[in-house]
Scaffold this active site. Structure first.
Site: not given
Ligand code: TGC
Ligand code: FAD
Length: 387
Positions: A93, A131, A134, A139, A165, A240, A340-341, A365
């Site tokens: 991570s 980054f 969230t 989320g 974060i 990203c 591993l029990g 992610e």
């Molecule tokens: P939507 O209207 O579908 O899209 C908005 C604009 O974005 C474009 N797009 C993408 N572009 C590139 N890559 C993708 N994967 C893309 N997905 C969508 C889309 O074409 C649109 O473009 P434009 O030009 O038309 O404006 O957006 P939405 O609001 O309906 O949401 C789509 C959804 C639900 C798939 C998106 O919000 C999503 O992926 N939600 C999950 C959030 C998430 O993954 N959060 C992660 C936070 S960072 C993190 O967790 C770091 S962990 C760090 C570690 O490794 O320790």
């Molecule tokens: P929620 O969005 O509240 O979701 C809760 C549950 O509801 C999930 O099971 C989800 O799948 C479900 N759900 C939500 N919407 C729907 C739907 N429409 N239909 C069906 N099911 C749905 N974020 C960053 O920006 N940067 C980071 O560096 C980062 N690092 C992280 C590190 C850790 C240890 C953790 C735990 C999280 C991190 N995150 C980071 C945040 C992470 O990306 C979010 O936790 C994740 O995107 C889910 O958001 P949430 O926790 O608010 O859950």
């Protein structure tokens, strides 16, 4: 794959250079991570000191070009993520966030000045990046973010809270996504800026060797040059995420491989009813099923890696890989724990530590549900996540 568990001889699908990067990373994990990781996890210690060594090995921002980055191909990056996660998801991570989220956002969307200022020292591990997308109430649906950036003369002023974060408490620079009058924009926030505070997220039962923060931005004043000029719209932030999600496609399989190796060895030495556990048909079925899933996961990861190197990988294909690898890796870790029990519940073995970590990897992610719905949308043309 290790030689032992490379049942399908996937090693032959790799180039010399890819094998070298994989083996070098594995050596680093064996020497520097495995002897310490149980203690780090138990104490909730984030090994910040590893950053420089990871930088010296060229693993930070390794798939980026220039600015001190190694410029490897995508498969090499994936294999490095896999080996790091065989050590611990927390270590992978750190590398994912540094290279694929912090550095990538600057590399792809930053100005020349921003790239020159930050990238070389981030690549070297002298500085740490994070980054912030969230928020406590945004989320899975980052489009609903509340953090704002408003113009004040030549400056920008940021207010809001980012949650969960990774690297946030130790970071020198944060990529922060905020809502402006013109839509969502990305900003580079030096963490020493007045009004910026980071607080550790406590009581974690997962990713305990990773740093997780809540970031508070309270009237953080930044010069106009702090905005990422290309970081326009939620799509920029999601681009990203594609990079980091790709690393997880490989990475999670490293945790699974480590669990399976451990279970295989344990089953061969632990005797019950007068024979090793490995001799029972039920155990063999578990081992065989897990070997199948690991092999299929590796084939998929390698295929996606080759697509990425060919420049044709789509976000929906990344979703397929992230969903499959995290779901199967978690299932494998849990199944190995059963082999591993009672011993499986301790930190004497890596299995439950990996399973606990993978609960996060399944969620961050983009959760498994979100990636399922992304694939569903691609298949049907209907976005089921919005009402
Ligand atoms: P939507 O209207 O579908 O899209 C908005 C604009 O974005 C474009 N797009 C993408 N572009 C590139 N890559 C993708 N994967 C893309 N997905 C969508 C889309 O074409 C649109 O473009 P434009 O030009 O038309 O404006 O957006 P939405 O609001 O309906 O949401 C789509 C959804 C639900 C798939 C998106 O919000 C999503 O992926 N939600 C999950 C959030 C998430 O993954 N959060 C992660 C936070 S960072 C993190 O967790 C770091 S962990 C760090 C570690 O490794 O320790
Ligand atoms: P929620 O969005 O509240 O979701 C809760 C549950 O509801 C999930 O099971 C989800 O799948 C479900 N759900 C939500 N919407 C729907 C739907 N429409 N239909 C069906 N099911 C749905 N974020 C960053 O920006 N940067 C980071 O560096 C980062 N690092 C992280 C590190 C850790 C240890 C953790 C735990 C999280 C991190 N995150 C980071 C945040 C992470 O990306 C979010 O936790 C994740 O995107 C889910 O958001 P949430 O926790 O608010 O859950």
């Amino acid at each position: 794959m290790t030689t032992d568990l490379d049942f399908l001889d996937l090693d032959r699908l790799l180039s010399e250079e890819e094998r070298l990067i994989r083996d070098t990373t594995r050596g680093f994990v064996t020497d520097k991570v495995l002897p310490e990781i149980a203690g780090w996890f138990e104490r909730g210690h984030f090994p910040r000191e590893l950053a420089k060594e990871l930088g010296e090995l060229g693993l930070l921002g390794m798939h980026l070009e220039g600015y001190g980055c190694a410029g490897t191909n995508a498969v090499s990056y994936g294999l490095a993520a896999l080996e790091l996660e065989a050590g611990d998801s927390g270590v992978r991570s750190m590398v994912s966030v540094q290279g694929s989220l912090s550095m990538y956002s600057i590399h792809r969307f930053g100005s020349d000045e921003q790239r020159a200022e930050w990238l070389p020292r981030l690549a070297a591990g002298e500085l740490v990046g994070c980054f912030g997308l969230t928020e406590p109430d945004a989320g899975s649906d980052p489009a609903s973010m509340r953090t704002t950036a408003r113009r004040d003369g030549p400056d920008w002023v940021l207010d809001g809270t980012k949650m969960w974060i990774t690297n946030g408490n130790v970071a020198d620079v944060a990529t922060v996504w905020a809502r402006t009058d013109e839509g969502i924009r990305g900003f580079l926030v030096p963490t020493g800026t007045p009004g910026f505070t980071a607080r550790p997220v406590g009581r974690k039962l997962s990713l305990r060797a990773s740093d997780t923060a809540e970031l508070v931005l309270d009237g953080v004043r930044l010069p106009g040059t702090a905005r990422l000029p290309g970081g326009n719209g939620l799509g920029a932030a999601l681009k990203c995420l594609n990079e980091a999600r790709f690393g997880i496609v490989f990475g999670a399989l490293g945790a699974a491989r480590e669990c399976l190796e451990t279970a295989l060895e344990y089953a061969g030495t632990r005797t019950q009813f007068g024979r090793p556990l490995a001799g029972f048909q039920l155990t063999q079925r578990k081992l065989a099923d897990m070997t199948l899933e690991l092999g299929k996961g590796m084939l998929l990861a390698l295929h996606l890696g080759r697509l990425k190197d060919a420049g044709t990988l789509t976000p929906e294909q990344v979703s397929v890989g992230k969903l499959n690898s995290t779901r199967e890796a978690l299932a494998i870790a849990r199944e190995c724990r059963t082999i591993l029990g009672g011993s499986g519940i301790t930190l004497d073995y890596p299995v439950l530590r990996h399973a606990l970590n993978l609960e996060t990897v399944l969620t961050y992610e983009g959760t498994a549900e979100m990636h399922t719905l992304v694939v569903g949308q691609a298949l049907t043309g209907l976005a089921a996540f919005r009402g």
